[in-house]
Scaffold this motif. Sequence first.
Motif, PDB file in Angstrom:
ATOM      1  N   TRP A   1       0.855  -1.191   0.000  1.00 45.43           N
ATOM      2  CA  TRP A   1       0.000   0.000   0.000  1.00 45.43           C
ATOM      3  C   TRP A   1       0.887   1.235   0.000  1.00 45.43           C
ATOM      4  O   TRP A   1       1.838   1.327   0.786  1.00 45.43           O
ATOM      5  CB  TRP A   1      -0.893   0.002   1.229  1.00 45.43           C
ATOM      6  CG  TRP A   1      -1.821   1.189   1.352  1.00 45.43           C
ATOM      7  CD1 TRP A   1      -3.096   1.286   0.902  1.00 45.43           C
ATOM      8  CD2 TRP A   1      -1.538   2.446   1.992  1.00 45.43           C
ATOM      9  NE1 TRP A   1      -3.630   2.505   1.207  1.00 45.43           N
ATOM     10  CE2 TRP A   1      -2.702   3.250   1.879  1.00 45.43           C
ATOM     11  CE3 TRP A   1      -0.423   2.972   2.639  1.00 45.43           C
ATOM     12  CZ2 TRP A   1      -2.769   4.544   2.388  1.00 45.43           C
ATOM     13  CZ3 TRP A   1      -0.487   4.269   3.135  1.00 45.43           C
ATOM     14  CH2 TRP A   1      -1.648   5.032   3.023  1.00 45.43           C
TER      15      TRP A   1
ATOM     16  N   GLU B   1      -9.178  -2.648  -2.997  1.00 43.34           N
ATOM     17  CA  GLU B   1      -8.301  -1.864  -3.874  1.00 43.34           C
ATOM     18  C   GLU B   1      -7.176  -2.782  -4.342  1.00 43.34           C
ATOM     19  O   GLU B   1      -6.656  -3.590  -3.567  1.00 43.34           O
ATOM     20  CB  GLU B   1      -7.740  -0.641  -3.137  1.00 43.34           C
ATOM     21  CG  GLU B   1      -6.723   0.166  -3.911  1.00 43.34           C
ATOM     22  CD  GLU B   1      -7.271   0.732  -5.198  1.00 43.34           C
ATOM     23  OE1 GLU B   1      -6.467   0.892  -6.147  1.00 43.34           O
ATOM     24  OE2 GLU B   1      -8.488   1.020  -5.290  1.00 43.34           O
TER      25      GLU B   1
ATOM     26  N   LYS C   1     -15.394   2.514  -8.093  1.00 40.66           N
ATOM     27  CA  LYS C   1     -14.145   3.251  -7.836  1.00 40.66           C
ATOM     28  C   LYS C   1     -14.003   4.399  -8.824  1.00 40.66           C
ATOM     29  O   LYS C   1     -13.675   5.525  -8.448  1.00 40.66           O
ATOM     30  CB  LYS C   1     -12.962   2.290  -7.954  1.00 40.66           C
ATOM     31  CG  LYS C   1     -11.590   2.957  -7.908  1.00 40.66           C
ATOM     32  CD  LYS C   1     -10.494   1.928  -8.142  1.00 40.66           C
ATOM     33  CE  LYS C   1      -9.130   2.578  -8.275  1.00 40.66           C
ATOM     34  NZ  LYS C   1      -8.048   1.585  -8.498  1.00 40.66           N
TER      35      LYS C   1
ATOM     36  N   CYS D   1      -8.730   3.908  -0.413  1.00 36.15           N
ATOM     37  CA  CYS D   1      -8.252   2.841   0.462  1.00 36.15           C
ATOM     38  C   CYS D   1      -7.345   3.456   1.514  1.00 36.15           C
ATOM     39  O   CYS D   1      -6.265   3.972   1.190  1.00 36.15           O
ATOM     40  CB  CYS D   1      -7.496   1.787  -0.352  1.00 36.15           C
ATOM     41  SG  CYS D   1      -6.752   0.468   0.631  1.00 36.15           S
TER      42      CYS D   1
ATOM     43  N   ILE E   1      -4.086  -1.239   4.178  1.00 40.96           N
ATOM     44  CA  ILE E   1      -4.361  -2.674   4.051  1.00 40.96           C
ATOM     45  C   ILE E   1      -3.880  -3.363   5.322  1.00 40.96           C
ATOM     46  O   ILE E   1      -2.988  -2.874   6.013  1.00 40.96           O
ATOM     47  CB  ILE E   1      -3.696  -3.299   2.801  1.00 40.96           C
ATOM     48  CG1 ILE E   1      -2.181  -3.122   2.830  1.00 40.96           C
ATOM     49  CG2 ILE E   1      -4.289  -2.727   1.539  1.00 40.96           C
ATOM     50  CD1 ILE E   1      -1.466  -3.854   1.701  1.00 40.96           C
TER      51      ILE E   1
ATOM     52  N   CYS F   1      -8.639  -4.574   2.820  1.00 44.40           N
ATOM     53  CA  CYS F   1      -8.551  -3.110   2.826  1.00 44.40           C
ATOM     54  C   CYS F   1      -9.476  -2.439   3.834  1.00 44.40           C
ATOM     55  O   CYS F   1     -10.559  -2.940   4.147  1.00 44.40           O
ATOM     56  CB  CYS F   1      -8.897  -2.584   1.432  1.00 44.40           C
ATOM     57  SG  CYS F   1      -7.892  -3.283   0.109  1.00 44.40           S
TER      58      CYS F   1
ATOM     59  N   MET G   1     -11.683   0.737   3.615  1.00 41.31           N
ATOM     60  CA  MET G   1     -12.228   1.547   2.528  1.00 41.31           C
ATOM     61  C   MET G   1     -13.009   2.727   3.089  1.00 41.31           C
ATOM     62  O   MET G   1     -13.884   2.558   3.953  1.00 41.31           O
ATOM     63  CB  MET G   1     -13.139   0.699   1.632  1.00 41.31           C
ATOM     64  CG  MET G   1     -12.442  -0.466   0.938  1.00 41.31           C
ATOM     65  SD  MET G   1     -11.046   0.019  -0.097  1.00 41.31           S
ATOM     66  CE  MET G   1     -11.858   1.112  -1.273  1.00 41.31           C
TER      67      MET G   1
END
Length: 596
Positions: A69, A203, A235, A252, A255, A267, A269
């Motif tokens: 991430w 994501e 998205k 996002c 993670i 994730c 979100m």
Amino acid sequence: MPAYNAPLQDMRFLLNEVFDLKGMLSSLDGLKDHVDTDTADAILEEAAKISNSLLAPINRSGDEEGCLWNDGVVTTPSGFKEAYKTFIEGGWCGLGGNPEFGGMGMPKILGALVEEMIQSANISFGLYPMLTAGACLALDAHASEELKEKYLPNMYSGVWSGSMCLTEPHCGTDLGIIRTKAVPQADGSYTVSGTKIFITGGEHDLSDNIIHLVLAKLPDAPAGSRGISLFLVPKLLVDDKGVSGEKNNVSCGSIEHKMGIKASATCVMNFDGAKGWLVGDVNKGLAAMFTMMNYERLAVGVQGLAAAEQSYQNAVAYALDRTQGRSPQGAQNPDKAADPIFVHPDVRRMLMNMKAMNEGSRAFSVYSARFLDLSKYSQNESERQHAEAMVALLTPVCKAFLTDRGLESTVTGQQIFGGHGYVREWGQEQLVRDVRIAQIYEGTNGIQALDLMGRKIVSNDGRFFELFANEVADFVEGHRQDSSLQEFMEPLSAALSRLCDVTEHVIKSAKDDPSAVGAASVEYLDLFGYTAFAYVLARSAIAAQAHKGDDSNGFYDGKLKTVRYFYNRLLPRTLSLAEAVRSGSEDMMAITAEQL
């Protein structure tokens, strides 16, 4: 690390000889135009190839590298994008999808076996198309025609993927207390605001767009679960020509760093006034979500089987190669210093436990998937209602029993390796870590047990249970005169009688004891599971017996030996489980908080 080899012979045996795929397809108008037995066999063959050659080779490297991430962007491990591109080019994301919107229209009885192969090869990878398939199911059943036409074709093709956004930081199972809000707009859309956690595939960099299905509440929604609605939140916003471009207010936040499935992005979100569209009716979001939940929970149960199958294959290869000690029957390999550990009774016990539970799990998953197909495609109202009731009854057993046994089998495989099972290079420890989540997500196994015992049995005085019990009783009665089957029919009849007695006992106890259901549920689900396995394995034994003179590679003889092992060594566990259920809740609930 030994390679994965899809158990195609057992899969074909179940489809064609035990559960009569040809007969089922011919009776269902919604399927017979899309698939026949030759097509099904070709799909299995191709799924085995792609699992063995494309997905298995990136399983370990994916675990070691994991997802990354960076400022809201998630990158999957090396090789995953390339593998996903090949995967979707084969049409695998739309295997069970509605042909009207570009899906292949294959039945779940076939899809469950394909899912097993994919998950055996690479659980982390398999989660991405699995979540897309679940989102597609909900959309196909509940979304408007406009939404379906706009989103399903690209989701079935895999160009876009899907996620399911349910859990929030303060609530998991109790979705009635979610805080995510949806505010209606003048153009018919909604602005969705809130935070969701533990979102698989929320994501990633595999697909061009991610279509989130989000549970949220309208400002005037009733309290509790009756006030939940479902929204489609992409998205990237999609224009009238079906092209995605402008970024929606979805991000996002991070993670999770997890025990296993590290190549699957889990994730946090954030929806900050994101544009979304209602799926289904207002305040009916849970009903829409549960359309796909039975499919998803079977798929998670299959994950347990998938990991167990890979563990078994690894353990067999190791047991045949590793030499330690001598057989109690005398040296089997006198020219060498020791015999393969396969000769030792305890190693054989562990291998047979794994083999019997895997074959029972596979048979039970196909048996359950068949009811999903009947409930969806049957034109006979009575048959369809019967199938729907069976799906409701069997789904929690599929999810919980198969994943509990899956963890046991991965640990057993690790044990056969000894110290080598504990270290990285052999792959056994990854299987243990990866499969552990299957007991937790899509509703923890304790919740599944409560669902089975409370909602599916006690709340309707055993009406759903009677359907299963009558089917097994009719099966036993129909084979009672066949002396060659009594080694199975008599213990199956006894196990069913035990399960029926315990079921009646809990239904009666629940009238006076509010803790009766919760106290009984987990052991009861296991008792049900072992009895159900005995039933589907007996059906397998009957099919195997028909090949006494036609068994060139010993498959059918091995099947009969495995069923006998299950009946003699594993089915007796129902005795202790029944006694545990009968013990009630008093001892369990007597302890105080201070005494814990």
